[in-house]
Motif scaffolding. Structure first.
Motif, PDB file in Angstrom:
ATOM      1  N   UNK A  98      40.544  40.898  28.032  1.00 18.58           N
ATOM      2  CA  UNK A  98      41.582  41.739  28.598  1.00 18.58           C
ATOM      3  C   UNK A  98      41.745  41.440  30.087  1.00 18.58           C
ATOM      4  N   UNK A  99      42.986  41.391  30.549  1.00 22.41           N
ATOM      5  CA  UNK A  99      43.293  41.150  31.963  1.00 22.41           C
ATOM      6  C   UNK A  99      44.140  42.333  32.444  1.00 22.41           C
ATOM      7  N   UNK A 100      43.522  43.462  32.808  1.00 31.48           N
ATOM      8  CA  UNK A 100      44.292  44.665  33.146  1.00 31.48           C
ATOM      9  C   UNK A 100      45.014  44.533  34.488  1.00 31.48           C
ATOM     10  N   UNK A 101      46.252  45.008  34.514  1.00 32.55           N
ATOM     11  CA  UNK A 101      47.044  44.996  35.733  1.00 32.55           C
ATOM     12  C   UNK A 101      46.575  46.110  36.664  1.00 32.55           C
ATOM     13  N   UNK A 155      49.834  31.360  38.410  1.00 32.27           N
ATOM     14  CA  UNK A 155      48.734  31.879  39.222  1.00 32.27           C
ATOM     15  C   UNK A 155      48.205  30.741  40.083  1.00 32.27           C
ATOM     16  N   UNK A 156      48.124  30.987  41.382  1.00 29.74           N
ATOM     17  CA  UNK A 156      47.601  29.964  42.284  1.00 29.74           C
ATOM     18  C   UNK A 156      46.211  30.294  42.803  1.00 29.74           C
ATOM     19  N   UNK A 157      45.802  31.560  42.663  1.00 30.29           N
ATOM     20  CA  UNK A 157      44.549  31.945  43.297  1.00 30.29           C
ATOM     21  C   UNK A 157      43.814  32.975  42.453  1.00 30.29           C
ATOM     22  N   UNK A 158      42.600  32.654  42.079  1.00 31.17           N
ATOM     23  CA  UNK A 158      41.686  33.596  41.444  1.00 31.17           C
ATOM     24  C   UNK A 158      40.471  33.681  42.342  1.00 31.17           C
ATOM     25  N   UNK A 200      40.095  40.213  36.223  1.00 21.18           N
ATOM     26  CA  UNK A 200      39.601  39.374  35.137  1.00 21.18           C
ATOM     27  C   UNK A 200      38.087  39.538  35.022  1.00 21.18           C
ATOM     28  N   UNK A 201      37.608  39.256  33.822  1.00 24.96           N
ATOM     29  CA  UNK A 201      36.169  39.308  33.592  1.00 24.96           C
ATOM     30  C   UNK A 201      35.632  37.888  33.611  1.00 24.96           C
ATOM     31  N   UNK A 202      34.748  37.601  34.541  1.00 27.80           N
ATOM     32  CA  UNK A 202      34.185  36.268  34.689  1.00 27.80           C
ATOM     33  C   UNK A 202      32.862  36.173  33.935  1.00 27.80           C
TER      34      UNK A 202
END
Length: 286
Positions: free
Chosen positions: A227-230, A252-255, A283-285
């Protein structure tokens, strides 16, 4: 998708579509609206953020004197569930060309306490009064023809209850952004697709608020799962879309630090940039 295919054969119209019914709000008092959030717009039981933005956008469109969302910025505070909810709106300012309002969506938790789920600030105007002058260096995304792209129906069977929203969308993804589905993510943080509603309803300013947050997350192409919650999403509606499918491009350019940004562009069948957005998501890494 038998239900979607059957609905598309009839072709819904703006105002007479599942999207319109599921974003409907009922006035209870001045600035207060009751609604029932449909489970049909969920992914793994999470209500889609673009659908929620459209719900709040409809309430503000009723409360404010101008008809169309120009700018709407939402902070997603707590996870929203399908079921009953209340939207409370407030008019902040009314001008000749723009009016500004804020709105919050509330639900009750398991202990019966009211919890704020989302808070938005928005400016509304009339898209039909805007001049035709366009000066831009932006170009429509290069997406293969629709018959060379792939939708959820082309992949393996989903887990029960995991992708209800897919049955309500016409989504055809650019194969160049589908490496994640084959276990070979590109690492580029890009997602592109043809987009529409499965019942054939044409796009309008309200459904553009859904379109900016309806594609799979770019995190998938970065090799991440889950899941990638806003956290926050700001959408700009630039003009009323022409009939026909939309093209949506997200990058997306930057995480960094467990958060990434997603920049979206939505183009209509007349090659016009009709909506843009930026969101910050968690995000969950690992």
């Amino acid at each position: 998708m038998p239900e979607a295919a059957s609905a598309a054969a009839v072709r819904a119209t703006i105002g007479d579509s599942e999207f319109d019914r599921d974003t409907a709000v009922t006035p209870r008092a001045p600035g207060v609206y009751d609604l029932d959030l449909s489970a049909g717009w969920t992914i793994i039981n999470a209500v889609n953020g673009g659908y929620l933005l459209a719900v709040l956008g409809r309430a503000l469109g009723d409360a404010l004197p101008h008809p169309d969302p120009f700018i709407i910025s939402a902070h997603y505070l707590t996870a929203t569930r399908p079921g009953p909810a209340v939207v409370r709106t407030e008019t902040v300012r009314t001008g000749r060309t723009l009016s500004t309002g804020q709105a919050s969506l509330f639900q009750y938790d398991d202990e019966g306490h009211e919890v704020e789920r989302i808070r938005v600030l928005a400016s509304y105007g009339d898209l039909d009064t805007l001049p035709d002058d366009v000066r831009t260096s932006a170009e429509p995304p290069a997406i293969p023809p629709m018959d060379q792209c792939f939708g959820p129906e082309d992949g393996p069977a989903p887990v029960d209850g995991s992708s209800a929203i897919a049955d309500r969308l016409m989504l055809k993804l650019d194969p160049a952004t589908l490496g994640w589905a084959l276990g070979q993510p590109s690492g580029r943080g890009e997602m592109r697709a043809w987009f529409g509603l499965a019942d054939g309803r044409d796009a309008d300013p309200l459904s553009l608020l859904l379109a900016v947050d309806a594609l799979p997350p770019t995190a998938f192409e970065l090799g991440l799962k889950g899941w990638v919650p806003t956290v926050e999403l700001t959408a700009h509606v630039r003009c009323r879309p022409a009939p026909g499918p939309l093209r949506v491009s997200i990058t997306t350019r930057n995480l960094a630090g467990g958060f990434l940004e997603e920049d979206a562009e939505v183009w209509d069948s007349a090659d016009r940039l009709v909506a843009q957005s930026r969101q910050l998501a968690r995000v969950r890494l690992g």
